[in-house]
Motif scaffolding. Structure first.
Motif, mmCIF file in Angstrom:
data_model
loop_
_atom_site.group_PDB
_atom_site.id
_atom_site.type_symbol
_atom_site.label_atom_id
_atom_site.label_comp_id
_atom_site.label_asym_id
_atom_site.label_seq_id
_atom_site.Cartn_x
_atom_site.Cartn_y
_atom_site.Cartn_z
ATOM 1 N N ALA A 1 5.103 -5.272 8.129
ATOM 2 C CA ALA A 1 3.685 -5.236 7.750
ATOM 3 C C ALA A 1 3.483 -5.995 6.451
ATOM 4 C CB ALA A 1 3.215 -3.787 7.569
ATOM 5 N N ASN A 2 2.298 -6.552 6.302
ATOM 6 C CA ASN A 2 1.916 -7.125 5.011
ATOM 7 C C ASN A 2 1.331 -6.018 4.150
ATOM 8 O OD1 ASN A 2 2.625 -9.864 5.377
ATOM 9 N ND2 ASN A 2 0.827 -10.130 6.686
ATOM 10 N N ILE A 3 1.656 -6.079 2.866
ATOM 11 C CA ILE A 3 1.054 -5.120 1.944
ATOM 12 C C ILE A 3 -0.278 -5.718 1.501
ATOM 13 C CG2 ILE A 3 1.294 -3.967 -0.285
ATOM 14 C CD1 ILE A 3 4.350 -4.189 0.087
ATOM 15 N N VAL A 4 -1.353 -5.023 1.802
ATOM 16 C CA VAL A 4 -2.677 -5.530 1.431
ATOM 17 C C VAL A 4 -3.008 -5.115 0.006
ATOM 18 C CG1 VAL A 4 -5.132 -5.501 2.017
ATOM 19 C CG2 VAL A 4 -3.402 -5.450 3.840
ATOM 20 N N SER A 5 -2.764 -3.841 -0.298
ATOM 21 C CA SER A 5 -3.062 -3.369 -1.658
ATOM 22 C C SER A 5 -2.282 -2.092 -1.940
ATOM 23 C CB SER A 5 -4.564 -3.092 -1.808
ATOM 24 O OG SER A 5 -4.923 -2.021 -0.952
ATOM 25 N N ILE A 6 -2.046 -1.852 -3.205
ATOM 26 C CA ILE A 6 -1.404 -0.597 -3.634
ATOM 27 C C ILE A 6 -2.249 -0.019 -4.754
ATOM 28 C CG2 ILE A 6 0.674 0.480 -4.579
ATOM 29 C CD1 ILE A 6 2.297 -1.881 -3.539
ATOM 30 N N ASP A 7 -2.730 1.192 -4.548
ATOM 31 C CA ASP A 7 -3.562 1.851 -5.566
ATOM 32 C C ASP A 7 -2.820 3.095 -6.044
ATOM 33 O OD1 ASP A 7 -5.363 3.221 -7.080
ATOM 34 O OD2 ASP A 7 -6.884 3.431 -5.503
ATOM 35 N N TYR A 8 -2.373 3.035 -7.297
ATOM 36 C CA TYR A 8 -1.632 4.191 -7.803
ATOM 37 C C TYR A 8 -2.346 4.866 -8.968
ATOM 38 C CZ TYR A 8 0.424 0.467 -10.743
ATOM 39 O OH TYR A 8 0.623 -0.601 -11.576
ATOM 40 N N SER A 9 -3.628 4.615 -9.089
ATOM 41 C CA SER A 9 -4.354 5.190 -10.230
ATOM 42 C C SER A 9 -4.305 6.719 -10.221
ATOM 43 C CB SER A 9 -5.796 4.696 -10.223
ATOM 44 O OG SER A 9 -6.365 4.913 -8.943
ATOM 45 N N GLU A 10 -4.402 7.324 -9.033
ATOM 46 C CA GLU A 10 -4.366 8.793 -8.960
ATOM 47 C C GLU A 10 -2.996 9.336 -9.350
ATOM 48 O OE1 GLU A 10 -6.914 10.968 -8.332
ATOM 49 O OE2 GLU A 10 -8.126 9.144 -8.509
ATOM 50 N N ALA A 11 -1.973 8.594 -9.015
ATOM 51 C CA ALA A 11 -0.606 9.035 -9.331
ATOM 52 C C ALA A 11 -0.401 9.096 -10.835
ATOM 53 C CB ALA A 11 0.408 8.091 -8.698
ATOM 54 N N LEU A 12 -0.963 8.142 -11.540
ATOM 55 C CA LEU A 12 -0.770 8.097 -12.995
ATOM 56 C C LEU A 12 -1.452 9.272 -13.698
ATOM 57 C CD1 LEU A 12 -1.203 4.277 -13.729
ATOM 58 C CD2 LEU A 12 0.909 5.621 -13.832
ATOM 59 N N LYS A 13 -2.416 9.885 -13.023
ATOM 60 C CA LYS A 13 -3.150 10.993 -13.653
ATOM 61 C C LYS A 13 -2.365 12.306 -13.658
ATOM 62 C CE LYS A 13 -7.678 9.149 -12.445
ATOM 63 N NZ LYS A 13 -8.663 9.194 -11.358
ATOM 64 N N ILE A 14 -1.287 12.368 -12.882
ATOM 65 C CA ILE A 14 -0.537 13.632 -12.798
ATOM 66 C C ILE A 14 0.248 13.838 -14.096
ATOM 67 C CG2 ILE A 14 1.355 14.798 -11.588
ATOM 68 C CD1 ILE A 14 0.437 13.417 -9.062
ATOM 69 N N PRO A 15 0.095 15.010 -14.729
ATOM 70 C CA PRO A 15 0.859 15.259 -15.961
ATOM 71 C C PRO A 15 2.362 15.144 -15.703
ATOM 72 C CG PRO A 15 -0.782 16.974 -15.592
ATOM 73 C CD PRO A 15 -0.766 16.128 -14.355
ATOM 74 N N GLY A 16 3.035 14.461 -16.578
ATOM 75 C CA GLY A 16 4.480 14.289 -16.412
ATOM 76 C C GLY A 16 4.860 12.952 -15.802
ATOM 77 N N VAL A 17 3.882 12.231 -15.274
ATOM 78 C CA VAL A 17 4.202 10.911 -14.714
ATOM 79 C C VAL A 17 4.211 9.885 -15.837
ATOM 80 C CG1 VAL A 17 3.380 9.065 -13.189
ATOM 81 C CG2 VAL A 17 3.306 11.439 -12.429
ATOM 82 N N LYS A 18 5.291 9.119 -15.903
ATOM 83 C CA LYS A 18 5.432 8.159 -16.999
ATOM 84 C C LYS A 18 5.099 6.735 -16.587
ATOM 85 C CE LYS A 18 8.726 10.984 -19.395
ATOM 86 N NZ LYS A 18 9.642 11.006 -20.516
ATOM 87 N N GLY A 19 5.089 6.493 -15.312
ATOM 88 C CA GLY A 19 4.743 5.141 -14.894
ATOM 89 C C GLY A 19 4.959 4.939 -13.419
ATOM 90 N N VAL A 20 4.312 3.907 -12.893
ATOM 91 C CA VAL A 20 4.511 3.510 -11.506
ATOM 92 C C VAL A 20 4.768 2.009 -11.510
ATOM 93 C CG1 VAL A 20 3.483 3.364 -9.207
ATOM 94 C CG2 VAL A 20 2.973 5.337 -10.656
ATOM 95 N N VAL A 21 5.749 1.605 -10.740
ATOM 96 C CA VAL A 21 6.148 0.200 -10.719
ATOM 97 C C VAL A 21 6.098 -0.297 -9.283
ATOM 98 C CG1 VAL A 21 8.087 -1.365 -11.125
ATOM 99 C CG2 VAL A 21 7.604 0.450 -12.770
ATOM 100 N N THR A 22 5.531 -1.480 -9.080
ATOM 101 C CA THR A 22 5.483 -2.059 -7.733
ATOM 102 C C THR A 22 6.231 -3.392 -7.718
ATOM 103 O OG1 THR A 22 3.500 -3.372 -8.107
ATOM 104 C CG2 THR A 22 3.170 -1.084 -7.409
ATOM 105 N N GLY A 23 6.332 -3.955 -6.552
ATOM 106 C CA GLY A 23 7.019 -5.235 -6.399
ATOM 107 C C GLY A 23 6.404 -6.323 -7.257
ATOM 108 N N LYS A 24 5.092 -6.306 -7.332
ATOM 109 C CA LYS A 24 4.416 -7.335 -8.141
ATOM 110 C C LYS A 24 4.785 -7.213 -9.613
ATOM 111 C CE LYS A 24 1.882 -9.378 -4.964
ATOM 112 N NZ LYS A 24 2.491 -10.593 -4.415
ATOM 113 N N ASP A 25 5.045 -5.980 -10.066
ATOM 114 C CA ASP A 25 5.425 -5.793 -11.469
ATOM 115 C C ASP A 25 6.824 -6.319 -11.754
ATOM 116 O OD1 ASP A 25 3.021 -4.362 -11.890
ATOM 117 O OD2 ASP A 25 3.965 -2.527 -11.148
ATOM 118 N N VAL A 26 7.731 -6.132 -10.805
ATOM 119 C CA VAL A 26 9.123 -6.495 -11.098
ATOM 120 C C VAL A 26 9.402 -7.970 -10.809
ATOM 121 C CG1 VAL A 26 9.898 -4.161 -10.541
ATOM 122 C CG2 VAL A 26 10.161 -5.942 -8.843
#
Lengths: 164, 805, 151, 295
Positions: free
Chosen positions: B47-72
C-alpha cells in the motif's frame, strides 16, 4: 480505580508497591522488584518462560495482573536456591545438559518443581505433557527430560535409603 | 591435548542461568532517562502511505515523541546490499509499505504500556495496492512490482555451469525431474530482539546494546546507513543471549531505527520486541521453489543435475541476502559424487517479511529437493533408496573431494557412516516389517537422507551473487576470521575474551577447556568474557555465532591465543632458568625443565615478573601478558569460473526415520529417528549432542509444524504461538545419535562445526519417510510441512482416483 | 475468506430491492452499525461496533453500493478500519423472483481481514464472518416484515 | 504487547460482585483464571473498561456430590477437577477430557466456569458438559436462574449470560448403572485447540441395548454440537456396524465446519465422522465393561 497499593510476599520477602491495574505480574516482578530471572517470551501464555509459583502453584506470570496477587505468596527462580545451594533438580540440569541459552530454563524449573511436589513419580509421557507448556528451542527437550528423570530417581533412592 | 578437550565437561555458564542471574539484554539496566519504544506496523501487504496523523498520540501524558519514515529519511542512507538491483531499503517505510508488519511509525514514551496506548491514536491513511505473494508469479511479466525503480521483482539472477551438463543429460538413461516448494519458517528464540540505543550529540555517535550474535559483519552496513564514521557506532552485546539460531542477525535494521529515533527524540531508547512483532516482522528463512532434473543411469548413478532455484527474499532484499541462495553453493550436490551441475538461481521479492539467517541457512532448502529426488529415482528405477544413495556417495579415497561448484570437502568416510546408520536403524528388518504391515492395511514408512553439513562460512561466498566482472570491480572477499584475546593478571589468573557472542552453545565452557589444557591451569583460574564490544574487542569481520563456526574457527582463535601466551611464558621461564624453550613444559601450574625437573618456576611467578619487573624480561620483550590471536582457515574468494569453496569444514549427517501413519486421520507418528554424524573431532560430546538435538527438533518443526503463513492476498496469519507451532516435548520422537570421527585436516583441533545438520536433513528425511509410507497411494510429497490434513488429502485424492483404498 | 448463501425473502422482488437499498434498513441490518451517513448516492460512511465476546472493535467504514442492476443485482463494498484490524469485503447480491410475495436472494462474499485480528484470530475468522453475514440477512428479513406491516 | 487501561475491582463476596456488575454493565468484564482473556487483552484485541476479578470468591470454588448430582463451583480450577477423586468416580468423562486443556500451568489457573463462559467451540469443558448434561446457575443482583446446558451456548464465544450476570455453579447429574463414556480429540500438537473433538456418555440396559446417550462434537460448528438425531437413533439399539455407519452419515449431515490454516472444512468433516464412531464405540465397550482402560 486504576492504581492500587499491594502487598505481596515474594521469595519470603515482603514487597509493598503501588501498581497500575494493568501492569502484568511478569513486568512487576522484573521491573518493580528487579527479579529478572523470570523471563518474558510471548506474553500470551504459550512459551512458559514467565512461569512462577503463585500460592504454591505453577502459573504464567504474563497472564496475571500484579494487582491480582495482593496479599498472596510468590516464588520465582531466585527463590529456589537456599544460601546459594542449588537444588537437586538444578544440579541435574547441569549434569544432563538440560539447558543451553538458559532463557526458558527458569520457567521450566518452576513448573517442574511444583509438578514433582504433587506428582512424585510421573511417567516419561507425563513429564513430556507437563513440559508441553514450555518452549525450548535449544535442547530438543531431551536433556531436560533426563534431568527430571534423574531427579526423580535420586529422590526415590534417597527416600528408600531413609526408610532403611 | 587429551586431558580436557573432548571430555563431557559440564558447563561453566549453567549456574548463573539456573538461578535467574543470567544477563540478557532485558536484564542489564538502562541509562537514566531511557524511554521505551513501540512500533506501529502496516496491516497491509502492499500500500502507499497517504498520510500519517499522530497529533492525538502526542497528547498522551508520558509520550516523548513520534517518529515516521519521513522524519528519519534525511538522516539515513538506504542499507547497502550485495546485489546490483537498486533496492532502497530503510528500517521503516518511507512512502510505501511492502509487507504486513513493516514499521510505519515509532512511538517513544515513558514505558511500553503508554507507548502502546499512543499507537492506537495514530491515524494512517493507506491506498492499497495489488499484493504479490506467489514466488513464481514474481518472475512473470505483468505481476505487481514492489520496487518501481528496480523495474522487476528479481533482486538477483545468476546462472552457473559446472562440468559438462549437456553431455551428462545426453548419456543418461532417464531424466527424473520434479518441482519442490520449501516453506517460509522462523527460528523463534524464546528471547526476542532487544535494543538499548543512545545518541550522543557532542560526539555525534551512537552507543547500542543489542542481542545481536555477530555484529561485526553487518557493522559497516549499519554505520553506512547512519551516515557516520564506523567508529562512531559502538555496539555492545550482552554476555547472555536467549537463543538466536541465526535469526537475530535480522536485528540490525532495528538497531539503526532505534539509534536514529534516540537522536530525533533526544533520549536513550529501549525496545524489546514482542512475540507478535517477532513472528510478523523479524526475519525468516526464504521460501523456495526448486525445479530439479537428474540425469540418471539405470543402475542409479546420477551423472548430472540441473536446478532452477527461486528464493523468495520477501519485500526487500536485505544483507546478507541473497546469501541463502549461495550459502550451500559448494555443497549443492550434497554427499554425492556428481561432477556435472547447472544452477539457474533467482532471488525474487514479494510482499512478505524480508528473510535472513536461520539455523541451517539454505541447507534445508537445498537438501529438500535433492534428497527427495534421490528417493524418487529409487522409486522410478524400482531400486532400494539405500542402494541409490550408496551408488552415488563420495568414496573415502576421494577426500579431500572437490565438488563441481568448487567446494573442497576436507575429510569424511560417508560409506562407513551410512552403513552404521543402516545397521543402527535396522533398515533391512524394518523393510520386512513394513511389508507385513502393508498386508494388514497399516502404513509404515522409512526415509533416508544423507547430507553434507558445511560450517564456518567463507566470507567470499556471498560475492558469488555478482558476476566475475562485477566482482573484479570490488574488494575481493575471502577467509573466515575469528579472534580471541587472552590476558593474565599479576596473580596468574586468566581472562579470555571471545568474540563469538554465544547464544547457548557453551562457548565459555569450551574456551575454558582449551585454555585450561594449553596453559595447564585449572578452571577456577579462568574467566571467560563473552560480552562483545565493537569499540574494544578485537575486530574480526566474521566473528559471531553463526554458520556453526565456533568449533572450527572460534575455538581455533582461542587455541592460538593460548599458544601465544604459552610461548611467552615459556620464553620468560627459559630466560630465568637458563635453558632452551624446547626443554620446558607446563605441568600443574609450574613451568618445568624436561631434562632437569628440579628446575622449575611457577606460572604465577613468571606472570608476576611480566607485570612487576618488566626490566628483567628477555631483551626486546614487551611487558605484560596480553595476547590476541586472529585465525582464519584457507578460504579463497570465488574464481572467474565461479568456483567457490563456500565453507571451511564439511561434516556429514545420515538420517533414518521410521513412521507410521493412521490411514483414517492422516496422523503421522514418528517411530524412530536415527542420526549418524561425522563432525570431525568432538570437543565436548555433552554439548555436541545437545546441539544436534536442538537442531534436529527445529528441523522437525520445519517438517511438520512450523510455517509463517500468508494468505493469497498477502495477509499474515501466524502472528501468535497459537498458530505458529513450535514442537513441544510430546512431539519429540525417540532419537538415537551415533558418531564417527574423521578429524578435519584444516582446523588445529580437527573439529568441524555442527548443530545445523539435522535442521537441514530432518525436513526431507521425514518427508521421505512419510512418502514411503504412502507409497501404495502413488503420491509425491513436494511441499512442507507435512500435516495430517495434507496426508489425508493425498490419501483421499488417491482413493477417489481409483488408487488403493 | 469467502462464502455464499441463499435465503428466501418474504416479499416480491421490487419490494425487497427497495428495502435492501434503503440506508435506514442497511443501518438496522449491519451488525453493530451505530452511525450511517450518506456521503453521496450509494456511498455511506459508517461506524460499526462489532464485537464477538470480549473482542470488541469500533470500525470506521465506508460502504458503497456498486454495479447496480435494478432489481436483480448489486454489490456491497465495505471497507473498515479499527483497533483490532481492517476489513475489506465485497458482497454480491442477486435477486430472483419466486412469486409475487417471495424472492430468492443469493449472495456471495469475499472478505479480507487485515491487521492484528487476522494475525492472531484466523481460527475463528471464517466462522465469525459467516455469522455476521447470516445475521445481516436474518435481520433483513425482519426489516422486510416490518416494512410489510407498516405498509 | 501490553494491555490497555482498565479499572480493577476485586469483590470479596458474590453479592458485592453482582452489585458491581449491575453498575458497570456492558463496560465490565469478569476475570476468573484469565487464561483466555489476558492473552487477547495483551494483544489489545480486548480492551474492557472495567475488570471484575472474581478470584477472591472462594465460595465458588468447590466440588460436591449430593448423592445424585455433582455440584461444581464456577471458580474451581481445572487442575482441581483433574485431581478430584469424586470427579474421577462420578464424572469420568470430565476427568478424561480436562488433561487435554492447554497445559498443566494454564490449568492451574484456568477455571471450570471460565471455560464454559468463554464458550470456545472446540473447548473440552463445554463439550464434556454438553455430553454429561446439567444445569448452570447464573446469578444477577435480583435472581438466580438455572439454564440447561443445551440452551447455554449461543454462538462463537457467546453464551446466554448477560453482562450483569455471573455463573456461580454447575450441577451435573451422575449416571447410575451400566454407563460408559469416552473422549477423543485430534489437535496439531499436545495442548492445542482441537481440530475436532468428540465426547460421548451412554448407558445400556441388561440386554446391552443403549438406553441413554449423548454424543457431542466440537470444532464443527459455532457451538458444541449435540448430535441429537444420532442420539435418538441409538436408543434401544445394540451397537452394530450398520448403526455406526448411520451415525457417521448423520454426523456428515449435521456438522458445518469451517476451514482455517490447521484444517480444512472437508478434513474436519471427515475427522468428525471418524471420531464420532470411535467415541461411541469405546463408550459402549466401556459400558459393557469390556475395556475399562480405553479412551
Amino acid at each position: 480505580m486504576s492504581v492500587h497499593d499491594i502487598e505481596v510476599i515474594i521469595n519470603g520477602k515482603q514487597y509493598q508497591e503501588r501498581v497500575e491495574s494493568r501492569m502484568l505480574l511478569s513486568d512487576f516482578l522484573r521491573e518493580t522488584c528487579g527479579l529478572t530471572g523470570t523471563h518474558v517470551g510471548c506474553e500470551h501464555g504459550v512459551c512458559g518462560a514467565c512461569t512462577i509459583h503463585l500460592n504454591g502453584s505453577a502459573v504464567r506470570s504474563c497472564l496475571i495482573f500484579a494487582v491480582q496477587v495482593d496479599g498472596q505468596e510468590i516464588t520465582t527462580v531466585e527463590g529456589l536456591t537456599k544460601d546459594g545451594e542449588l537444588t537437586l533438580l538444578q544440579r541435574n540440569f547441569i549434569q544432563c545438559h538440560g539447558l543451553q541459552c538458559g532463557f526458558c530454563t527458569p520457567g521450566i524449573l518452576m513448573s517442574t518443581t511444583d509438578y514433582l511436589q504433587k506428582n512424585p513419580n510421573p511417567t516419561v509421557q507425563e513429564i513430556k505433557e507437563m513440559l508441553s507448556g514450555h518452549l525450548c528451542r535449544c535442547t530438543g527437550y531431551e536433556g531436560i527430560i533426563k534431568a527430571i528423570q534423574k531427579t526423580i530417581d535420586e529422590r526415590s533412592k534417597n527416600y528408600e535409603a531413609e526408610r532403611r | 591435548m587429551s586431558k580436557v578437550v573432548g571430555k563431557r565437561v559440564t558447563r561453566v555458564e549453567d549456574k548463573r542461568l539456573l538461578t535467574g542471574q543470567g544477563k540478557y539484554i532485558d536484564d542489564i539496566g538502562t541509562p537514566p532517562n531511557t524511554a521505551h519504544v513501540a512500533i506501529l506496523r502496516s496491516p497491509y501487504p502492499h500500500a502507499n502511505i497517504v498520510s500519517i496523523d499522530y497529533s492525538e498520540a502526542l497528547k498522551i501524558p508520558g509520550v516523548k515523541g513520534v517518529v515516521t519514515g519521513k522524519d528519519v529519511q534525511p538522516l539515513l542512507n538506504p542499507f547497502g546490499v550485495g546485489v546490483s538491483a537498486p533496492v532502497e531499503y530503510y528500517p521503516i517505510a518511507i512512502d510505501k509499505v511492502r509487507y504486513v508488519g513493516e514499521p510505519v511509525a515509532v512511538v517513544v514514551a515513558k514505558n511500553r504500556y503508554i507507548a502502546e496506548d499512543a499507537l492506537e491514536k495514530i491515524k494512517v491513511k493507506y491506498k492499497t495496492l495489488e499484493p504479490l505473494v506467489d514466488i513464481e508469479r514474481a518472475l512473470e511479466e505483468g505481476s505487481p512490482v514492489l520496487h518501481e525503480n528496480v523495474g522487476s521483482n528479481i533482486a538477483n539472477h545468476r546462472t552457473f555451469h559446472y562440468g559438462d551438463v549437456d553431455k551428462a543429460f545426453q548419456q543418461a538413461d532417464r531424466i527424473i525431474k520434479h518441482r519442490f516448494h520449501f516453506p517460509k519458517y522462523s527460528a523463534t528464540p524464546v528471547e526476542t530482539y532487544g535494543i538499548i540505543a543512545q545518541y550522543e550529540i557532542s560526539s555525534d555517535s551512537y552507543t547500542v546494546h543489542a542481542n545481536f550474535h555477530g555484529p561485526f559483519i553487518l557493522h559497516s552496513i549499519m554505520a553506512g546507513a547512519l551516515k557516520i564514521p564506523s567508529n562512531r557506532l559502538r555496539i555492545i552485546i550482552p554476555k547472555d543471549i536467549g537463543g538466536s539460531y541465526g535469526i537475530k542477525a535480522g536485528i540490525y535494521p532495528y538497531i539503526v531505527l532505534c539509534s536514529v529515533v534516540s537522536r530525533l527524540v533526544g533520549c536513550p531508547v529501549k525496545w524489546i520486541e514482542d512475540r507478535q512483532e517477532h513472528l510478523a516482522a523479524s526475519s525468516s528463512c526464504t521460501d523456495r521453489v526448486t525445479y530439479i532434473e537428474a540425469a540418471v543411469k539405470n543402475d542409479g548413478k546420477v551423472l548430472g543435475l540441473k536446478m532452477k532455484i527461486i528464493d523468495n527474499v520477501g519485500a526487500y532484499i536485505r544483507a546478507p541476502e541473497p546469501a541463502c541462495l549461495y550459502r550451500n553453493h559448494a555443497n549443492t550436490t550434497g554427499a554425492y559424487d556428481i561432477p556435472n551441475l547447472m544452477i539457474d538461481a533467482y532471488a525474487v521479492m514479494t510482499n512478505k517479511l524480508p528473510t535472513g539467517l536461520i539455523r541451517g541457512y539454505g541447507g534445508q532448502e537445498t537438501y529438500f529437493p535433492l534428497e527427495r529426488i534421490m528417493q524418487m529415482i529409487a522409486d522410478e528405477l524400482e531400486m532400494d533408496p539405500a542402494d541409490v544413495i550408496r551408488r552415488n556417495l563420495i568414496k573415502k579415497e576421494q577426500f579431500p573431494y572437490k565438488t563441481a561448484s568448487g567446494g573442497v570437502y576436507d575429510s569424511g568416510d560417508y560409506e562407513k557412516a551410512f552403513d552404521l546408520l543402516l545397521k543402527t536403524g535396522k533398515y533391512e528388518e524394518f523393510r520386512k516389517k513394513q511389508m507385513e504391515a502393508r498386508k494388514k492395511g497399516k502404513l509404515l514408512g522409512v526415509g533416508l537422507a544423507v547430507i553434507v553439513e558445511p560450517s564456518g562460512s567463507n566470507m567470499g561466498y556471498i560475492t558469488i551473487a555478482l558476476t566475475p566482472e562485477e566482482r573484479r570491480a570490488g574488494l575481493p572477499k575471502s577467509g573466515c576470521t575469528e579472534a580471541a584475546t587472552i590476558s593474565m593478571d599479576p596473580m596468574g589468573n586468566v581472562n579470555v575474551r571471545i568474540s563469538t557472542t554465544p547464544s547457548g552453545q557453551g562457548h565459555e565452557t569450551v574456551a575454558s577447556q582449551i585454555v585450561s589444557e594449553v596453559l595447564g591451569i585449572p578452571y577456577d583460574k579462568i574467566n571467560i568474557v563473552a560480552e562483545l564490544d565493537t569499540a574494544t574487542s578485537a575486530w574480526s569481520i566474521a566473528s559471531g555465532s553463526y554458520s556453526s563456526r565456533f568449533a572450527s574457527l572460534g575455538s581455533s582463535a582461542v587455541y592460538y591465543a593460548a599458544q601465544k601466551v604459552k610461548r611467552k611464558l615459556i620464553k620468560i621461564a627459559a630466560h630465568f632458568l637458563q635453558t632452551d624453550e624446547g626443554d620446558l613444559t607446563i605441568e600443574n601450574g609450574q613451568i618445568v625443565s624436561k631434562k632437569d625437573p628440579a628446575k622449575s618456576l611457577s606460572i604465577k611467578r613468571v606472570v608476576g615478573t611480566a607485570h612487576w619487573n618488566p626490566l628483567s624480561l628477555p631483551e626486546g620483550m614487551e611487558p605484560g601478558i596480553y595476547e590476541t590471536a586472529y585465525y582464519t582457515a584457507q578460504a579463497e574468494p570465488p574464481d572467474d569460473n565461479d568456483l567457490i569453496n563456500s565453507s571451511i569444514t564439511y561434516g556429514f549427517v545420515a538420517d533414518l526415520v521410521t513412521v507410521e501413519i493412521d490411514p483414517e486421520t492422516g496422523e503421522i507418528h514418528i517411530l524412530d529417528y536415527y542420526t549418524v554424524h561425522d563432525a570431525g573431532r568432538l570437543l565436548n560430546p555433552l554439548i555436541v549432542d545437545g546441539q544436534i538435538l536442538g537442531g534436529l527438533v527445529h528441523g522437525l518443526g520445519g517438517a511438520m509444524y512450523e510455517e509463517l503463513v500468508y494468505d493469497d492476498k498477502g495477509q499474515f496469519l501466524t502472528g501468535s504461538f497459537m498458530d505458529y507451532l513450535c514442537p513441544t516435548a510430546p512431539e519429540i520422537p525417540k532419537i538415537t545419535i551415533k558418531h564417527i570421527e574423521t578429524p578435519s585436516p584444516i582446523t588445529p583441533l580437527g573439529a568441524k562445526g555442527l548443530g545445523e545438520g539435522n535442521t537441514m536433513s530432518a525436513p526431507v528425511v521425514i518427508a521421505n519417510a512419510v512418502n514411503d509410507a504412502l507409497k501404495p497411494y502413488g503420491v509425491t510429497i513436494d511441499s512442507l510441512p507435512v500435516t495430517p490434513n495434507k496426508v489425508w488429502n493425498m490419501i483421499n485424492r488417491s482413493i477417489k482416483q481409483g488408487g488403493l483404498s | 475468506m469467502n462464502g455464499s448463501g441463499r435465503i428466501t425473502l418474504n416479499a416480491g422482488i421490487e419490494k425487497a430491492w427497495d428495502v435492501l437499498l434503503d440506508p435506514q434498513a442497511l443501518k438496522n441490518c449491519i451488525m453493530g452499525c451505530a452511525k450511517l451517513e450518506t456521503v453521496e448516492e450509494n456511498k455511506y460512511e459508517a461506524v460499526l461496533s462489532i464485537g464477538i465476546a470480549a473482542v470488541k472493535g469500533k470500525y470506521e467504514s465506508t460502504i458503497e453500493v456498486a454495479d447496480v442492476q435494478k432489481p436483480n443485482h448489486y454489490k456491497l463494498i465495505v471497507k473498515g478500519e479499527g483497533g483490532p484490524g481492517s476489513v475489506e469485503a465485497t458482497g454480491a447480491v442477486d435477486l430472483v423472483p419466486i412469486d409475487e410475495n417471495k424472492t430468492e436472494l443469493n449472495y456471495t462474499y469475499d472478505a479480507e481481514v487485515g491487521g492484528k485480528v487476522a494475525m492472531v484470530g484466523q481460527r475463528m475468522l471464517n466462522g465469525v464472518a459467516k455469522l455476521i453475514i447470516q445475521d445481516f440477512f436474518k435481520k433483513f428479513n425482519k426489516e422486510l416484515e416490518k416494512s410489510e406491516q407498516s405498509v | 504487547m501490553k494491555p490497555g487501561k482498565f479499572d480493577y475491582y476485586c469483590p470479596k463476596t458474590v453479592d458485592e460482585a453482582l452489585a458491581i456488575l449491575e453498575e458497570v454493565g456492558f463496560d465490565g468484564k469478569i476475570i476468573a483464571g484469565g487464561q483466555s482473556l489476558v492473552p487477547i487483552m495483551n494483544m489489545r484485541l480486548s480492551t474492557p473498561e472495567c475488570l471484575i476479578d472474581i478470584n477472591q470468591l472462594k465460595d465458588l470454588q468447590f466440588i460436591e456430590f449430593d448423592g445424585s448430582k455433582m455440584k461444581i463451583g464456577a471458580l474451581t480450577r481445572q487442575t482441581e477437577i483433574e485431581m478430584s477423586d469424586a470427579v474421577q468416580k462420578h464424572l469420568g468423562l470430565l476427568s478424561e477430557a480436562v488433561p487435554y486443556i492447554g497445559h498443566v500451568q494454564t490449568r492451574n489457573r484456568g477455571t471450570f466456569g471460565g471455560s464454559l463462559v468463554h464458550a470456545d467451540p472446540t473447548a473440552e469443558i463445554p463439550l464434556s458438559l454438553m455430553a454429561l448434561g446439567g444445569t448452570l446457575h447464573i446469578a444477577s443482583k435480583d435472581e438466580v436462574r438455572e439454564v440447561n446446558v443445551e440452551d447455554f451456548f449461543v454462538t462463537y464465544l457467546t453464551t446466554d449470560i448477560m453482562p450483569n450476570e455471573l455463573l456461580t455453579e454447575i450441577h451435573i447429574p451422575v449416571q447410575e448403572g451400566r454407563t460408559g463414556y469416552s473422549f477423543h480429540e485430534i489437535s496439531r500438537r499436545h495442548g492445542d485447540f482441537a481440530l475436532v473433538a468428540s465426547a460421548c456418555q451412554l448407558s445400556i440396559d441388561s440386554q446391552d441395548r443403549i438406553s441413554k446417550v449423548r454424543l457431542v462434537l466440537g470444532g464443527v460448528d459455532a457451538v458444541p454440537l449435540l448430535i441429537t438425531e444420532a442420539n435418538e437413533l441409538m436408543k434401544g439399539e445394540d451397537l452394530s456396524d450398520s448403526l455406526l455407519n448411520k451415525i457417521a452419515d448423520i454426523v456428515d449431515e449435521m456438522v458445518d465446519p469451517e476451514s482455517d490454516l490447521h484444517a480444512t472444512a472437508d478434513y474436519r468433516r471427515h475427522l468428525a465422522k471418524k471420531l464420532a464412531v470411535r467415541t461411541v464405540k469405546s463408550a459402549y465397550e466401556r459400558a459393557r465393561g469390556e475395556n475399562n482402560e480405553c479412551s
